[in-house]
Design an enzyme around this catalytic site. Structure first.
Site, PDB file in Angstrom:
ATOM      1  CD  GLU A   1      91.300  37.939  -6.539  1.00 32.20           C
ATOM      2  OE1 GLU A   1      92.371  38.419  -6.097  1.00 32.20           O
ATOM      3  OE2 GLU A   1      90.702  37.895  -7.705  1.00 32.20           O
TER       4      GLU A   1
ATOM      5  CE1 TYR B   1     107.163  22.958 -10.888  1.00 34.62           C
ATOM      6  CE2 TYR B   1     108.653  23.828 -12.558  1.00 34.62           C
ATOM      7  CZ  TYR B   1     107.705  24.125 -11.458  1.00 34.62           C
ATOM      8  OH  TYR B   1     106.935  25.279 -11.329  1.00 34.62           O
TER       9      TYR B   1
END
Ligand SMILES: Cc1cc2nc3c(=O)[nH]c(=O)nc-3n(C[C@H](O)[C@H](O)[C@H](O)COP(=O)(O)OP(=O)(O)OC[C@H]3O[C@@H](n4cnc5c(N)ncnc54)[C@H](O)[C@@H]3O)c2cc1C
Length: 393
Positions: free
Chosen positions: A32, A215
């Site tokens: 990464e 949400y």
């Protein structure tokens, strides 16, 4: 250094793939570029097709601790506030798909994946490792170069390196396509939310050239909000600049919205924005011993909330074929892309159309859409059976 199976990219796609392959007995190495594995501080929706796979990977306990399960998905007109439809996500939905519709914090999901990966001794996790070059060699190996000057020689490489994938340049010279839409997003403490939040419902406000999704996440302690609009200033020539989709445009676009939406928009942080890109489906994902996965393979507009769900499906599929083909990379990659390309291509196309339906300015189309929404039913989700009821394993 010799690295038999390399995954480039520690996002949701790369991490799920590492976990699935490792659980199936394959040793994997994941690199990464960022200095640590992590995700942005916003929410993500995971439909049953993805939750089912995370469950199979043994993550149901971890997911249970971090998930919110909305009882309803409520569509409202962004300007008038008029109710358009309520989709019931409770018992009958769960019965139909065997899993719930789930919303969670991206960071929590990545942490759950990371924790699970760390328990696998056959996964090597290497942050701070940016790939700068990838080349297939004639002897069925792949040479991968890194910004720190090191080089790995691999038997198989999965490019899970996202929208701007370096790996994809081996297969195509296509560029991401900017939709002229931009998103602002983030989560705020629930105690600061001005609107009532019922049943953990997910609310989607839609209207011409804009929408707002809201949400709760993290056990209801945070409220996630995503505001998306089409910038009038967009021009392909300035796509990679900060000159369009600016905070003043955010205010201008949502200035005509109903009071509750305007109040929500006033609570948005404005320092970062996400231009919305996708790409046309690619007919081939594999060259030599290198294949693509997740956004690197099939970036899509987010209107079906399926980008990460599809990356998770990719991980399951690739692993299933690695097992079926006894670790034969050529056969597994061929079978993987044969199954995945048609499905993800369809979702990429439908996501665009879905966005057009939400954002239409055409009054006739809007009327038609609203009539369909107004059907006297709460199981509109059956239209998405093809998406949510997938075969696994
Ligand atoms: C506003 C918005 C809302 C969304 N909502 C949803 C949703 O509700 N549900 C859903 O399923 N999807 C959603 N998506 C889509 C979803 O976020 C993506 O599809 C998903 O995160 C892709 O995961 P990935 O692992 O393929 O790529 P990424 O998350 O982009 O991960 C790629 C990783 O590779 C690393 N990398 C890149 N280049 C290199 C290199 N050269 N060397 C080493 N490492 C490298 C990057 O740093 C990154 O960590 C949404 C997207 C947006 C923009």
């Amino acid at each position: 250094m010799r690295v038999p199976f390399l995954i480039i990219g520690g996002g949701i796609g790369g991490m799920t793939t590492a976990l699935a392959l490792a659980q199936a007995g394959f040793a994997v190495h994941i690199v990464e570029q960022a200095s640590e594995f992590g995700e942005i501080g916003a929410g993500i929706q995971l439909a049953p097709n993805a939750i089912r796979i995370l469950d199979q990977l043994g993550l149901s306990g971890a997911i249970e601790r971090i998930v919110v399960r909305p009882k309803n998905l409520v569509f409202l007109d962004i300007d008038s506030g008029e109710h358009l439809a309520t989709v019931d996500l409770a018992d009958r939905f769960v019965e139909r798909y065997g899993q719930s519709y789930s919303v969670l914090h991206r960071g929590d999901l990545l942490d759950a994946l990371l924790d699970a990966c760390r328990t696998q001794t056959n996964i090597t996790l290497e942050p701070d490792k940016m790939v700068t070059g990838i080349a297939n060699r004639e002897n069925n190996t792949v040479v991968v170069d890194f910004a720190d000057g090191t080089q790995y020689v691999c038997d198989a490489v999965v490019g899970a390196d996202g929208l701007w994938s370096k790996t994809r340049t081996l297969l195509s010279d296509d560029d991401p396509i900017c939709s002229a839409y931009v998103a602002y997003r983030g989560a705020l403490p629930m105690r600061e939310v001005t609107a009532p939040v019922e049943n953990d419902d997910e609310i989607i406000w839609i209207g011409p050239n804009k929408h707002l999704v809201q949400y709760p996440i993290r056990g209801g302690h945070l409220y996630n909000q995503v505001a998306v609009f089409r910038s009038d200033r967009f021009d392909p020539a300035i796509a990679r600049t900060e000159e369009w989709g600016t905070p003043d445009e955010l205010d201008q676009h949502f200035g005509t919205a109903c009071g509750q939406v305007r109040r929500s928009i006033s609570q948005f942080k404005r320092e970062k924005r996400w231009p919305m890109y996708d790409r046309a489906p690619l007919a081939n994902w594999t060259v030599g011993r290198v294949t693509l996965l997740g956004d690197a393979a099939h970036p899509m507009l987010q209107y079906l909330a399926q980008g990460a769900c599809q990356a998770i499906e990719d991980a399951e599929c690739l692993t299933r074929f690695m097992v079926e083909h006894d670790g034969d990379v050529d056969e597994a990659f061929a079978a993987y892309q044969a199954e995945r390309i048609p499905r993800t291509a369809q979702i990429q196309s439908v996501a665009r159309i879905w966005g057009e339906i939400w954002h239409t300015e055409d009054p006739i189309l809007r009327e038609l859409r609203n009539r369909v929404f107004a059907r006297d039913t709460t199981d509109h989700y059956v239209d998405l059976d093809w998406l949510y009821q997938t075969r696994v394993g």
